[in-house]
Design a protein around this motif. Structure first.
Motif, PDB file in Angstrom:
ATOM      1  N   LEU A 157      12.645  87.173  41.751  1.00  0.00           N
ATOM      2  CA  LEU A 157      11.365  86.828  41.133  1.00  0.00           C
ATOM      3  C   LEU A 157      11.599  85.743  40.094  1.00  0.00           C
ATOM      4  O   LEU A 157      12.690  85.603  39.554  1.00  0.00           O
ATOM      5  CB  LEU A 157      10.762  88.056  40.450  1.00  0.00           C
ATOM      6  CG  LEU A 157      10.267  89.171  41.363  1.00  0.00           C
ATOM      7  CD1 LEU A 157       9.634  90.286  40.530  1.00  0.00           C
ATOM      8  CD2 LEU A 157       9.245  88.647  42.367  1.00  0.00           C
ATOM      9  N   PHE A 158      10.561  84.953  39.819  1.00  0.00           N
ATOM     10  CA  PHE A 158      10.684  83.871  38.853  1.00  0.00           C
ATOM     11  C   PHE A 158      10.476  84.454  37.456  1.00  0.00           C
ATOM     12  O   PHE A 158       9.365  84.841  37.104  1.00  0.00           O
ATOM     13  CB  PHE A 158       9.663  82.777  39.154  1.00  0.00           C
ATOM     14  CG  PHE A 158       9.723  82.274  40.584  1.00  0.00           C
ATOM     15  CD1 PHE A 158       8.574  82.174  41.346  1.00  0.00           C
ATOM     16  CD2 PHE A 158      10.938  81.917  41.173  1.00  0.00           C
ATOM     17  CE1 PHE A 158       8.623  81.715  42.669  1.00  0.00           C
ATOM     18  CE2 PHE A 158      10.996  81.464  42.489  1.00  0.00           C
ATOM     19  CZ  PHE A 158       9.835  81.366  43.234  1.00  0.00           C
ATOM     20  N   PRO A 159      11.517  84.520  36.633  1.00  0.00           N
ATOM     21  CA  PRO A 159      11.442  85.291  35.390  1.00  0.00           C
ATOM     22  C   PRO A 159      10.555  84.681  34.320  1.00  0.00           C
ATOM     23  O   PRO A 159      10.105  85.384  33.408  1.00  0.00           O
ATOM     24  CB  PRO A 159      12.901  85.317  34.907  1.00  0.00           C
ATOM     25  CG  PRO A 159      13.520  84.118  35.516  1.00  0.00           C
ATOM     26  CD  PRO A 159      12.839  83.910  36.820  1.00  0.00           C
ATOM     27  N   HIS A 160      10.289  83.387  34.403  1.00  0.00           N
ATOM     28  CA  HIS A 160       9.486  82.725  33.382  1.00  0.00           C
ATOM     29  C   HIS A 160       7.994  82.800  33.708  1.00  0.00           C
ATOM     30  O   HIS A 160       7.169  82.257  32.976  1.00  0.00           O
ATOM     31  CB  HIS A 160       9.913  81.258  33.238  1.00  0.00           C
ATOM     32  CG  HIS A 160       9.804  80.457  34.504  1.00  0.00           C
ATOM     33  ND1 HIS A 160      10.458  80.750  35.661  1.00  0.00           N
ATOM     34  CD2 HIS A 160       9.052  79.363  34.793  1.00  0.00           C
ATOM     35  CE1 HIS A 160      10.164  79.874  36.598  1.00  0.00           C
ATOM     36  NE2 HIS A 160       9.305  79.025  36.110  1.00  0.00           N
ATOM     37  N   LEU A 161       7.655  83.433  34.846  1.00  0.00           N
ATOM     38  CA  LEU A 161       6.252  83.550  35.255  1.00  0.00           C
ATOM     39  C   LEU A 161       5.858  85.021  35.280  1.00  0.00           C
ATOM     40  O   LEU A 161       6.668  85.901  35.563  1.00  0.00           O
ATOM     41  CB  LEU A 161       6.058  82.948  36.658  1.00  0.00           C
ATOM     42  CG  LEU A 161       6.420  81.485  36.843  1.00  0.00           C
ATOM     43  CD1 LEU A 161       6.204  81.069  38.293  1.00  0.00           C
ATOM     44  CD2 LEU A 161       5.592  80.594  35.938  1.00  0.00           C
TER      45      LEU A 161
END
Lengths: 214, 270
Positions: free
Chosen positions: B112-116
């Motif tokens: 998963l994209f951690p900054h989103l």
């Protein structure tokens, strides 16, 4: 006497800040561009980027400033000392920041590239939306530290007569011979500028640890 | 080895067709001439010891790995290359990406994209790649999150979720692109045992809804329950294939028997 000294040096401090911020701005943008060029699949582009980094890191920044100010001057392009200083630190800084960006990008988990590719993103989209936001967060502390270092390195610009603190202080000493007091005031001014910046970088470091892939 | 299926008419066209696929990593041959066909709506499970090439095979299907030789067709289209005047030309990144958008993949490490936020993770594909209006993407995201049982996590960040929750979000993210097929690369292998069930439940639901699924897993119970066909791979080749009940209960090949007896001893039926 002392109040006048402080006033002169404080005015010069503004130039120091201008050199630092200006140089950093140029280095931030150009450094990112070079970091991305080095990752290009077009071989010649990647090689040119690599050459830039090596050249600008191998030549002392003092020499680079001389080349820009005196060297270009001889060829007909006369730049103001402040402009030459900003340009010099910008071009030099870009080489260092390109390496910092590269480490940041390489620190991003490979799975992030793959997940972005898996939902149909091109390499460019993956870099812009997914990898760079993470890479920059990782790179912020070293970039911040570079900025703090640049604040002090700006004193090198004395060599091209940029009216920053060291230049002003040197002139004052020549006029008044009050070297000890002037050096002390100069050091205090540098400390008072560096400390808040250091603190800001540390708190940035703490805040930017959110958003790290595990 | 599976014999090569010929392509029939449009309606019976397999959704994935792999022809003589070979993949080398330097001197190591990881895939040694694989032929495989997957029909629309079919659930195929790949099992085998580590190093057998099953993950590499899966990753060749969405071109995350580039085959050394051989061809992969998805929905009738040749993946990653184009036949031009008798020779194969490698497709551009943009062309390959367009085809990848039709194939969903779920990773062992979720990615998963951690900054989103969860919502942004799911919406970014539809908005940036498919260029859907944000409102439409958001509605779809909510719908998919409800489907995987995580509607209340819309605005959470991945680091606030458990492993099982992250994987369910990852499945929703893949589904948001409305793919023609879904690839699962050991989707539950990184999960704590008590979290595996919730992810398998989502996969089971997807299977029931008719999604074409190619699954690499060590969950033999799940494989037997959900698959139409199980393929046993070893040393880069397909050793044996068949309906799950047949392969698990009556394996024909000695290597299949060895593998199954080693694996089924340790794993309880889930």
């Amino acid at each position: 006497m002392l109040p006048d000294i402080v006033a002169v040096l404080l005015r010069a401090a503004v130039t120091t800040i201008e050199i630092t911020l200006g140089g950093l701005a140029v280095a931030l943008v150009l450094g990112l561009l070079i970091a991305l060029l080095r990752r290009s699949h077009v071989r010649i582009v990647a090689v040119l980027g690599g050459i830039y980094v090596e050249v600008f890191r191998c030549v002392p920044v003092l020499v680079q400033l001389f080349i820009i100010y005196f060297g270009l001057g001889e060829l007909g392009l006369r730049l103001a000392p402040l402009t030459a200083a900003i340009l010099g630190f910008g071009l030099n800084g870009a080489a260092y920041l390109a390496e910092i960006y590269r480490s940041g990008i390489e620190a991003v988990h490979k799975g992030q590239f793959e997940a972005a590719a898996a939902i149909g993103m091109t390499r460019g989209q993956a870099m812009w939306w997914i990898v760079l936001p993470q890479a920059v967060r990782i790179a912020l502390p070293p970039i911040g530290n570079y900025g703090v270092g640049l604040l002090k390195d700006s004193s090198i610009a004395v060599a091209v007569a940029a009216p920053e603190i060291t230049f002003a202080a040197t002139n004052l000493i020549n006029e008044t011979y009050l070297s000890t007091q002037i050096y002390l005031v100069m050091a205090l001014i540098y400390i008072s500028m560096s400390l808040p910046l250091s603190y800001a970088v540390r708190s940035l470091e703490a805040r930017s640890s959110r958003g790290r892939a595990r | 080895m599976q014999s090569q299926q010929t392509q029939a008419n449009e309606t019976a066209r397999p959704i994935v067709q792999i022809v003589k696929l070979q993949k080398d990593f330097g001197p190591v041959r990881v895939l040694d001439g694989i032929d495989l066909s997957v029909a629309k709506g079919e659930k195929v499970t790949l099992i085998g010891p580590s190093g057998s090439g099953k993950t590499t095979l899966l990753r060749c299907i969405n071109y995350l790995e580039v085959p050394t030789s051989g061809h992969v067709y998805v929905a009738g289209q040749l993946l990653g290359e184009q036949l031009e005047g008798g020779a194969y030309r490698r497709l551009s990144d943009r062309e390959i990406s367009r085809m990848r958008a039709q194939i969903g993949m779920v990773f062992q490490t979720f990615n998963l994209f951690p900054h989103l936020t969860v919502q942004q993770n799911i919406c970014i594909g539809p908005t940036k790649v498919l260029r859907q209006p944000p409102a439409e993407a958001k509605a779809l995201a909510l719908q998919l999150l409800e489907k995987v049982g995580l509607a209340d996590k819309l605005l959470a960040y991945p680091d606030q979720l458990s492993g099982g929750q992250r994987q369910r979000v990852a499945i929703a993210r893949a589904l948001a692109m409305r793919p023609q097929l879904m690839l699962f690369d050991e989707a539950t292998s990184s999960l704590d045992p008590e979290l595996v069930g919730e992810v398998l439940a989502v996969m089971r639901q997807l299977a029931r809804e008719g999604m074409t699924m190619i699954i690499v897993t060590h969950e033999m119970g799940f494989a037997e329950e959900v698959s139409d066909r199980v393929i046993f791979m070893d040393k880069g080749a397909i050793v044996e294939t068949g309906p799950p009940h047949e392969l698990f209960q009556h394996p024909r090949h000695p290597r299949t028997r060895d593998f199954l007896s080693a694996v089924l001893q340790k794993k309880p039926y889930r």
